[in-house]
Design an enzyme around this catalytic site. Structure first.
Site, short mmCIF file in Angstrom:
data_model
loop_
_atom_site.label_atom_id
_atom_site.label_comp_id
_atom_site.label_asym_id
_atom_site.label_seq_id
_atom_site.Cartn_x
_atom_site.Cartn_y
_atom_site.Cartn_z
N SER A 57 -0.57 21.90 -1.58
CA SER A 57 -1.01 23.26 -1.91
C SER A 57 -2.08 23.22 -3.01
O SER A 57 -3.07 23.95 -2.95
CB SER A 57 0.20 24.08 -2.38
OG SER A 57 -0.22 25.24 -3.04
N TRP A 109 -5.21 22.12 -1.46
CA TRP A 109 -5.78 23.19 -0.65
C TRP A 109 -6.68 24.07 -1.51
O TRP A 109 -7.73 24.54 -1.07
CB TRP A 109 -4.65 24.04 -0.04
CG TRP A 109 -5.15 25.21 0.76
CD1 TRP A 109 -5.43 25.23 2.09
CD2 TRP A 109 -5.45 26.53 0.26
NE1 TRP A 109 -5.88 26.48 2.46
CE2 TRP A 109 -5.91 27.29 1.35
CE3 TRP A 109 -5.38 27.13 -0.99
CZ2 TRP A 109 -6.29 28.63 1.23
CZ3 TRP A 109 -5.76 28.45 -1.12
CH2 TRP A 109 -6.20 29.18 -0.02
N HIS A 110 -6.27 24.28 -2.77
CA HIS A 110 -7.05 25.14 -3.63
C HIS A 110 -8.39 24.55 -3.98
O HIS A 110 -9.38 25.26 -4.11
CB HIS A 110 -6.27 25.46 -4.92
CG HIS A 110 -5.23 26.51 -4.73
ND1 HIS A 110 -3.97 26.22 -4.27
CD2 HIS A 110 -5.26 27.85 -4.92
CE1 HIS A 110 -3.28 27.35 -4.19
NE2 HIS A 110 -4.04 28.35 -4.57
N GLY A 111 -8.44 23.26 -4.16
CA GLY A 111 -9.72 22.67 -4.51
C GLY A 111 -9.67 21.17 -4.35
O GLY A 111 -8.63 20.53 -4.54
N PHE A 144 -12.47 28.65 -2.52
CA PHE A 144 -11.44 27.82 -1.89
C PHE A 144 -11.51 27.95 -0.38
O PHE A 144 -10.69 27.48 0.33
CB PHE A 144 -10.05 28.21 -2.40
CG PHE A 144 -9.94 28.15 -3.90
CD1 PHE A 144 -10.59 27.14 -4.60
CD2 PHE A 144 -9.23 29.08 -4.60
CE1 PHE A 144 -10.51 27.07 -5.98
CE2 PHE A 144 -9.15 29.03 -5.99
CZ PHE A 144 -9.79 28.03 -6.68
#
Lengths: 392, 459
Positions: B318, B321-323, B459
């Site tokens: 997770s 996923w954000h960066g 993102f």
């Protein structure tokens, strides 16, 4: 972790029905009109002698509206124009308006000059913020500098910065040099049409050091509201720039190309300004120049003469009283268009002594002795100082 | 095209009016699809093809799974084919950078050329949206959609396209079905309410706080510990207002068009544990990870070790996923650790019954705020510098605007109130009308200049 099925209850209780929206709209519209009255009135500051709008507030159209309303009440006539009329290189008691008042022996003319108010901007200023001066006698100055090149005439396309972009036409008849984004057009239109937005800009310029409220609060973290002295913290008594002769500044005679009246955007705007003012009942007198022809090459000077002839021809055809003074002595200019203090002194004398001006004054200043005692002073003021390159 | 721009105001008005005319015809979804593609193509038309590729691939996979016996093969093909652009656009540079750092330590030559790629807006969001659909088709919880227009509208639906919420196919396609309802005046009124609240959060609060945060975080070495701590506190609120503001606006636009979009935030800073926090923060993403990663990994079956392993994997992915940066991995890791701790604490009777809720909320808020350092810092070393300075660099005058502090505290109090039995006070007409009027006037007073982009658009 939560499944999607349980995620649809709304935590936000702020939801309005259509009727509540109508109520909200009413409250907001009411507040938009009430908020500007929360600031203290500006009347007292305008009572200072030789008041002129501070240079820092040249884009504060709220202030211009207030000052034009106040000057209508306090003065008989108005001097409208750019920084030449404002007096960029002189104190507030050395401007043309002041010199004319000196000659009159009383405060007759208000200085409504605004820095950077080229004709295209003047058109917008008069159309959207100048309604208060309807019916007043106006000396309307035209600084030919704005037609000295395609760039000054706002003809160049592309990224060109120019003065007072919010005042020029935004959609129709837009100058070629203007490329506002949609958001800029909308903010400009709002500022013109709704007093709240020009007041907001006034708060920004006069109370928040030119910053938005949010940026201001970052600089003043422990103040919740900008409650400073506002416009009173700016003084316009002193010159906007150092009063030095143009030669001392290192300005060399330039071969300015000039744009003819038939192609000039600025001239077309100037014509619109004259028409607009006259349609509002203003008694308009045009002051053309005096441009510093000493700072032109001989070819450029010839082109300028031809241009001036075209402008005069139009003014005569339209029966607009005007005066095109001869160029002042070279030593009386600070740059290509701005006189120094001596220059304004001489110019006022010449203007006051000119038959067209005296005739114009007689049309609205009936019953006063003012024009009658001007010639002697005018002659003394002219006394051989002016460069006799051209008779007005 | 940002929600809080004049361009979107014009676009939204045209889309809404035409949709009103078409909503009872069979072309209404066609119109929404065209509008969505136009919206996506506004900044750069070439990525529209990528969007259509993702939609086409997963639509075909859904169809084939309904007809073919090789369902797993189609699922794998769709997953690989959908993730490939995401991996390339989002993680290629990060991978090469990491290899260039790691290879010399292994005695190998580094110096791989960095790929120059521009991340298409919303890629992470629509990738997850279509993958959710395909996995649901495989599981049989969703029937393969037969209309490509309807499916493509689900994928490209412009209110939620760029930064979510990550809608589930079952939720959206049901609303976009043959018996879809026309938008009403009540929808418009409610949509406008949501939009104004979101606009206020974004323009009046998030962008305001970012003035302070950006100033401090642009040169963390020049500020003392207290200022950095205050800036981190401000960033916590800034990102919340920014992202939840976006979500509110997205939900408001969808609502005006007659669509219900899932809630994405539920007062996350009132969470009493890290698990609770993720039930309140970016709910559509955390539920996606739960349903499509955590549970398939085994979830909380198989003992404590497996549970925590699955939790750790989910949180780290997770974060990624954000960066595409190690700081995001560490952010995810820290949240996983926080979840372990609060999960264990919540198992004790003392913590559950004796520790005041306010204290739990406070420590969760402080922990989450601490984690934001890694989220906001541009590198791991910068994050460490900030942590070090917060602990050791003294207490100067942070010059944090009183107005900013007042806003944060008022919103906090509002959220407490809205979760308490006094919520009905907030539901009274004078309070709601007064609040919206204030928001509008505040926006009119402070708005101006260029629109700041949303944090989550990157993102």
């Amino acid at each position: 972790m939560q499944s999607a099925a349980t995620a649809s209850t709304n935590p936000n209780p702020i939801r309005l029905s259509a009727r509540e929206w109508a109520l909200t709209a009413l409250i907001c519209v009411g507040a938009l009109y009430l908020l500007p009255s929360l600031l203290p009135g500006a009347g007292t500051r305008f009572s200072r002698p030789d008041y002129r709008l501070p240079g820092e507030l040249a884009s504060d159209y709220w202030m211009f509206r207030e000052w034009s309303q106040e000057s209508r009440a306090r003065y008989q006539g108005l001097v409208l124009g750019d920084s030449v009329m404002w007096g960029q290189y002189v104190r507030s008691d050395q401007t043309l308006a002041h010199e004319l008042n000196e000659l009159a022996g009383k405060a007759v003319f208000a200085n409504l000059g605004v820095d950077g108010l080229h004709p295209a901007a003047m058109e917008g200023m008069m159309a959207y913020h100048g309604g208060a001066i309807a019916g007043e006698p106006v000396i309307l100055h035209l600084n030919p500098l704005w037609m000295s090149s395609p760039q000054q005439d706002l003809q160049l396309r592309g990224e060109q910065r120019f003065n007072q972009p919010q005042l020029v036409a935004q959609v129709f008849r837009r100058p070629p040099a203007s490329h506002p984004e949609a958001s800029e057009v909308i903010s400009t239109v709002l500022e013109r049409e709704l007093p709240f937005f020009s007041w907001k800009e006034h708060v920004k310029l006069a109370y928040c050091e030119g910053m938005g409220l949010l940026e201001w609060s970052l600089e003043n973290p422990y103040s919740l509201l900008p409650l400073g002295p506002g416009p009173d913290s700016f003084s316009a008594d002193e010159p906007g720039s150092e009063p030095r002769n143009w030669r001392e500044r290192g300005i060399e005679p330039a071969n300015l190309p000039w744009v003819g009246t038939e192609r000039s955007y600025q001239w077309a705007s100037f014509e619109q300004v004259v028409a607009l003012l006259r349609s509002r009942g203003n008694n308009v007198f045009v002051l053309l120049g005096p441009f510093n022809v000493h700072a032109l090459t001989s070819e450029s000077r010839a082109r300028y003469r031809a241009l001036q002839a075209e402008m005069e021809k139009w003014l005569e055809r339209e029966k607009v009283p005007y005066y095109a003074p001869p160029a002042l002595a070279s030593a009386m200019y600070a740059d290509v268009s701005h006189p120094l203090a001596d220059g304004y002194h001489v110019l006022a004398g010449e203007l006051a002594g000119s038959p067209s001006f005296r005739e114009w004054v007689r049309t609205w200043a009936k019953g006063t002795d003012w024009p009658a005692r001007l010639p002697a002073r005018a002659r003394r003021a002219c006394g051989g100082q002016a460069d006799q390159t051209r008779k007005g | 095209m940002l929600f809080h721009s004049w361009q979107f105001a014009a676009f939204g008005a045209v889309v809404y009016l035409v949709y009103l005319l078409l909503c009872r015809s069979r072309f209404s979804l066609h119109w929404l699809l065209v509008a969505s593609l136009f919206f996506y193509g506004w900044a750069g038309p070439r990525f529209v093809l990528l969007l259509l590729y993702a939609a086409g691939l997963n639509f075909a996979a859904g169809q084939m799974m309904a007809r073919s016996r090789r369902r797993k093969l189609w699922l794998a093909a769709a997953i690989v084919g959908t993730l490939a652009p995401l991996l390339y656009y989002k993680y290629a540079r990060f991978t090469v950078e990491s290899l260039n750092v790691a290879l010399p330590h292994l005695g190998m030559t580094a110096g791989l050329a960095l790929p120059s790629v521009l991340l298409p807006a919303g890629l992470s969001f629509f990738t997850f949206r279509v993958l959710g659909y395909t996995i649901d088709c495989y599981r049989g919880s969703v029937e393969g959609e037969r209309s490509f227009v309807r499916f493509a509208t689900f994928v490209a639906f412009f209110p939620t396209l760029l930064a979510g919420p990550i809608e589930r196919a079952s939720h959206f396609l049901r609303q976009a079905g043959r018996d879809r309802r026309a938008p009403t005046g009540a929808d418009l009124a409610e949509g406008l309410s949501l939009f104004i609240v979101g606009l206020f959060k974004k323009v009046a609060l998030a962008d305001y706080l970012s003035l302070y945060v950006d100033k401090v975080y642009s040169a963390p070495g020049s500020f003392d510990g207290l200022t950095l701590a205050v800036a981190t506190f401000a960033f916590g609120w800034r990102i919340y207002f920014d992202f939840s503001g976006y979500t509110d606006m997205a939900r408001g636009v969808a609502r005006a068009l007659g669509f219900d979009v899932v809630v994405n935030f539920r007062h996350p800073y009132l969470a009493t544990g890290l698990g609770d926090f993720w039930n309140r923060w970016h709910i559509s993403l955390s539920s996606w990870f739960k349903d499509y990663l955590y549970i398939p990994l085994g979830g909380n079956r198989g003992g404590a070790f497996n549970t925590y392993r699955n939790m750790m994997l989910t949180m780290v992915i997770s974060g990624l996923w954000h960066g595409a940066a190690w700081t995001f991995v560490i952010w995810g890791f820290l949240h996983a650790v926080g979840r372990f701790v609060t999960r264990e604490l919540e198992r004790t009777q003392f913590y559950r019954e004796r520790v005041p809720t306010l204290l739990k909320q406070l420590w969760v808020f402080i922990f989450v705020t601490f984690c934001w350092i890694f989220f906001r810092a541009t590198s791991f070393s910068e994050a460490l510098l900030i942590v070090r300075r917060i602990c050791s660099a003294g207490f100067g005058d942070p010059r944090f605007p009183l107005a900013m502090l007042a806003f944060c505290l008022v919103i906090w109090a509002y959220q407490f109130l809205s979760e308490s039995r006094f919520r009905r006070v907030l539901e009274r007409t004078p309070v709601r009308v007064g609040a919206v009027s204030y928001m509008i006037l505040h926006l009119l007073l402070v708005s101006g200049g260029s629109a700041q982009p949303f944090v989550y658009l990157q993102f």
